[in-house]
Design an enzyme around this catalytic site. Structure first.
Site, PDB file in Angstrom:
ATOM      1  N   ARG A  52       0.593  -1.378   0.192  1.00 59.76           N
ATOM      2  CA  ARG A  52      -0.213   0.092   0.514  1.00 59.76           C
ATOM      3  C   ARG A  52       1.072   1.219   0.026  1.00 59.76           C
ATOM      4  O   ARG A  52       0.321   2.232  -0.758  1.00 59.76           O
ATOM      5  CB  ARG A  52      -1.362  -0.475   1.469  1.00 59.76           C
ATOM      6  CG  ARG A  52      -1.938  -1.154   0.916  1.00 59.76           C
ATOM      7  CD  ARG A  52      -3.085  -0.698  -0.229  1.00 59.76           C
ATOM      8  NE  ARG A  52      -3.806  -1.599  -0.629  1.00 59.76           N
ATOM      9  CZ  ARG A  52      -4.084  -2.584  -1.475  1.00 59.76           C
ATOM     10  NH1 ARG A  52      -3.177  -2.390  -2.609  1.00 59.76           N
ATOM     11  NH2 ARG A  52      -5.025  -3.467  -1.638  1.00 59.76           N
ATOM     12  N   GLU A 109       1.858   1.314  -3.387  1.00 67.02           N
ATOM     13  CA  GLU A 109       0.497   1.733  -4.135  1.00 67.02           C
ATOM     14  C   GLU A 109       0.952   3.392  -4.386  1.00 67.02           C
ATOM     15  O   GLU A 109       0.542   4.235  -5.167  1.00 67.02           O
ATOM     16  CB  GLU A 109      -0.688   1.606  -3.518  1.00 67.02           C
ATOM     17  CG  GLU A 109      -1.243   1.861  -4.356  1.00 67.02           C
ATOM     18  CD  GLU A 109      -2.871   1.613  -4.239  1.00 67.02           C
ATOM     19  OE1 GLU A 109      -3.858   0.472  -4.687  1.00 67.02           O
ATOM     20  OE2 GLU A 109      -2.775   0.487  -3.096  1.00 67.02           O
ATOM     21  N   SER A 128      15.750  14.317   1.292  1.00 64.94           N
ATOM     22  CA  SER A 128      16.626  13.729   1.446  1.00 64.94           C
ATOM     23  C   SER A 128      15.836  12.058   2.126  1.00 64.94           C
ATOM     24  O   SER A 128      15.488  12.818   2.957  1.00 64.94           O
ATOM     25  CB  SER A 128      17.961  14.600   2.541  1.00 64.94           C
ATOM     26  OG  SER A 128      18.927  13.033   3.218  1.00 64.94           O
TER      27      SER A 128
END
Length: 147
Positions: free
Chosen positions: A89, A92, A115
């Site tokens: 997830r 995603e 960073s």
């Protein structure tokens, strides 16, 4: 000597066996929760005292201390696309919102990146009437590209 991956698995098993939490480990080690968790999962090297404190609390031996102290190969997953539902997830989210995040960084800061070296992470559970929410804060230093 244990590898970082073997030590991470030993930590997971020891947490179950001892009932120690990540928060207790972070307090014992004297570092932030997310950093300590990442270190014990193999993503950061620990100092000697940090490694010894963690190993003692988890009832692990000198092999674990040495693994905790060794320099990691960061960021490797077992598969190119993660299969664990929680990690997938997040993958995603980056697939869907990565270009948006990139555009907003460039618009607000210029040509550069966030960073992951000079970085803080926080994960918080927030109560909500329609079901609790998870708030993940990624706090990285802005690094401009220099040509």
């Amino acid at each position: 000597m244990l590898t970082k991956k073997e030590a991470a698995e030993a930590v997971r098993q020891a947490k179950i066996r001892t009932g120690v939490t990540w928060a207790q480990l972070a307090e014992t080690v004297g570092r932030p929760l997310a950093w300590t968790t990442a270190a014990l999962l193999g993503q950061h090297p620990m100092g000697e005292q940090e490694a010894e404190r963690a190993a003692a609390l988890l009832e692990l031996g000198e092999d674990a201390v040495l693994a905790f102290r060794s320099q990691p190969y960061r960021g490797g997953l077992d598969t190119p696309v993660p299969v664990d539902p929680t990690i997938y997830r997040l993958y995603e989210v980056v697939q869907v919102y990565g270009p948006t995040i990139k555009e907003l960084i460039h618009e607000q800061c210029g040509d550069g990146i966030m960073s992951a070296i000079n970085f803080k992470l926080d994960v918080e559970r927030v109560p909500h009437p329609k079901g609790d929410r998870i708030v993940i804060t990624l706090d990285g230093k802005y690094l401009p590209y220099e040509w």
